[in-house]
Design a protein around this motif. Structure first.
Motif, mmCIF file in Angstrom:
data_model
loop_
_atom_site.group_PDB
_atom_site.id
_atom_site.type_symbol
_atom_site.label_atom_id
_atom_site.label_comp_id
_atom_site.label_asym_id
_atom_site.label_seq_id
_atom_site.Cartn_x
_atom_site.Cartn_y
_atom_site.Cartn_z
ATOM 1 N N VAL A 151 5.651 73.515 7.012
ATOM 2 C CA VAL A 151 4.903 72.473 8.378
ATOM 3 C C VAL A 151 4.692 71.558 7.515
ATOM 4 N N LEU A 152 5.195 70.055 8.324
ATOM 5 C CA LEU A 152 4.679 68.846 8.131
ATOM 6 C C LEU A 152 4.333 68.650 8.877
ATOM 7 N N ALA A 153 3.112 67.244 8.326
ATOM 8 C CA ALA A 153 1.722 66.939 8.595
ATOM 9 C C ALA A 153 2.331 65.695 8.453
ATOM 10 N N PHE A 154 2.292 64.463 9.391
ATOM 11 C CA PHE A 154 3.332 63.583 9.336
ATOM 12 C C PHE A 154 1.538 62.343 9.247
ATOM 13 N N ALA A 155 1.793 61.005 8.765
ATOM 14 C CA ALA A 155 0.610 60.025 8.518
ATOM 15 C C ALA A 155 1.678 59.325 9.819
ATOM 16 N N ASP A 156 0.358 58.347 10.419
ATOM 17 C CA ASP A 156 0.783 57.460 10.752
ATOM 18 C C ASP A 156 1.190 56.121 10.600
ATOM 19 N N PHE A 157 1.026 56.067 8.610
ATOM 20 C CA PHE A 157 1.473 55.705 8.095
ATOM 21 C C PHE A 157 2.491 55.494 6.917
ATOM 22 N N GLY A 158 2.713 54.435 6.149
ATOM 23 C CA GLY A 158 4.216 54.578 5.430
ATOM 24 C C GLY A 158 3.535 54.334 3.767
ATOM 25 N N MET A 159 3.960 55.588 3.167
ATOM 26 C CA MET A 159 3.507 54.050 1.645
ATOM 27 C C MET A 159 4.652 54.278 0.667
ATOM 28 N N SER A 160 4.584 52.560 0.247
ATOM 29 C CA SER A 160 5.676 52.331 -1.003
ATOM 30 C C SER A 160 5.520 53.232 -2.291
ATOM 31 N N ARG A 193 -7.136 75.341 4.856
ATOM 32 C CA ARG A 193 -8.083 76.893 5.233
ATOM 33 C C ARG A 193 -7.206 76.963 7.106
ATOM 34 N N ASN A 194 -6.024 77.410 7.585
ATOM 35 C CA ASN A 194 -5.767 77.489 8.708
ATOM 36 C C ASN A 194 -4.495 78.346 8.069
ATOM 37 N N GLY A 195 -4.036 78.971 7.123
ATOM 38 C CA GLY A 195 -3.136 80.188 6.570
ATOM 39 C C GLY A 195 -1.966 79.595 5.421
ATOM 40 N N ALA A 196 -1.840 78.319 5.302
ATOM 41 C CA ALA A 196 -0.531 77.389 4.647
ATOM 42 C C ALA A 196 -1.536 78.365 2.994
ATOM 43 N N ALA A 225 -2.556 75.341 14.959
ATOM 44 C CA ALA A 225 -3.652 74.579 14.782
ATOM 45 C C ALA A 225 -4.016 72.884 14.310
ATOM 46 N N LEU A 226 -3.113 72.677 13.543
ATOM 47 C CA LEU A 226 -2.411 71.195 13.301
ATOM 48 C C LEU A 226 -2.607 70.511 13.990
ATOM 49 N N SER A 227 -1.939 70.868 15.397
ATOM 50 C CA SER A 227 -2.080 69.976 16.482
ATOM 51 C C SER A 227 -2.957 70.324 17.167
ATOM 52 N N ALA A 228 -3.643 71.132 16.940
ATOM 53 C CA ALA A 228 -4.909 71.058 17.888
ATOM 54 C C ALA A 228 -5.827 70.009 17.160
#
Length: 309
Positions: A174-183, A255-258, A286-289
């Motif tokens: 499961v991938l969690a995306f940020a709303d910013f990028g990193m150099s 905490r949510n099962g990973a 869980a992460l979407s919630a």
């Protein structure tokens, strides 16, 4: 060479570095790495159309408004590199559907370049062969050859010297995306500063980093629990230092099962390894919630490939 009259469509995968060790800073300003790549089912799609010159446009769920569409774009660079190599005198119109986050540590731009090389080679009938495409890919960027190759592979040097790794079964992420990028250069610079600050407390980085045998055994066994124990990324600490909010995302996933979470490449995307499909679905919920932008993917998948309409 005979140019195809109809467009060519190619998909190329994003990647997760399930293991990444970074060597010492070298005199040329680069680092050698030792990494285990896994191609995952979040793919870029490139459509190549016959054209007299070179152009690129974007669509898809990713905000591409800040992406360059001139000669600095890596897809345009890829097309021009192939044209120079083969003496092809025409051009190409590229339409790219972006799904891999921009500056997200998953090699989205590299996937665009790899897909463009294959799409143009097919469209133009230049037929240079995979080995020559890999040579061109390595000149475009360290992760481009892997996007061509796909699957699971060990990368050394700058990450572009590849050898296939034995991998069994399918891993669920499961991938969690940020709303910013990193150099990427900024994250590497932070790693160098971190090592300098803690020179008395940590072992000095080696010039030739090595891959741990544990990660190879876990991939060969197809065992997510073993792989969770072996996940490692030298760029994670500097990425967390530059973006401290990522630490709470890592904690939330675990905490949510990973089984484990890891910053992918230079970040900020976080990849959570789960035991199976059910575990991935429940973690995604869980992460979407928690209002995170997430995607459920599997790996390994094949590299850049032509797909029929």
């Amino acid at each position: 060479m005979t140019t195809s009259a109809s467009p060519v469509r190619v998909r190329a995968p994003g990647k997760i570095n399930v293991f990444l060790r970074v060597g010492a800073l070298q005199e040329d300003g680069y680092h050698d790495v030792s990494t285990a790549y896994q191609a995952v089912s979040l793919c870029e799609e490139v459509r190549a159309f016959p054209a007299p010159d070179f152009s690129v446009g974007f669509d898809g769920p990713i905000d591409c408004s800040q992406l360059a569409t001139d000669g600095t774009n890596i897809a345009i660079q890829a097309a021009r590199a192939l044209a120079r190599r083969t003496g092809f005198r025409g051009g190409v119109r590229l339409e790219i559907t972006k799904r891999v986050p921009i500056a997200g540590g998953m090699g989205g731009g590299s996937a665009d370049a790899a897909a463009t090389l294959l799409a143009c080679d097919t469209l133009w009938g230049t037929d240079v062969g995979r080995e020559e495409l890999h040579t061109l890919a390595a000149r475009l960027g360290a992760d481009v050859p892997f996007a061509l190759m796909g699957g699971t592979a060990i990368g050394t040097g700058r990450g572009d010297r590849l050898s296939p790794a034995l991998a069994k079964g399918q891993f669920h992420w499961v991938l969690a995306f940020a709303d910013f990028g990193m150099s990427t250069p900024q994250v590497y610079d932070e790693l160098d500063q971190h090592r300098a600050r803690h020179a008395l407390d940590i072992f000095p980085a080696s010039g030739q980093p090595m891959i741990d045998t544990g990660v190879l055994q876990a991939l060969r066994a197809g065992d997510p629990h073993m792989l969770a124990e072996s996940l490692h990324n030298d760029l994670q600490a500097p990425a967390l230092h530059l973006a401290p909010a990522l630490a709470s995302v890592l904690e939330l996933g675990e905490r949510n099962g990973a089984l484990a979470g890891i910053v992918s490449g230079s970040g900020p995307t976080i990849a959570f390894l789960t035991p199976d499909l059910d575990g991935a679905i429940s973690l995604q919920i869980a992460l979407s919630a928690a209002r995170l932008t997430v995607a459920r993917v599997t790996g390994p998948v094949s590299g850049a490939r032509v797909v029929a309409d």
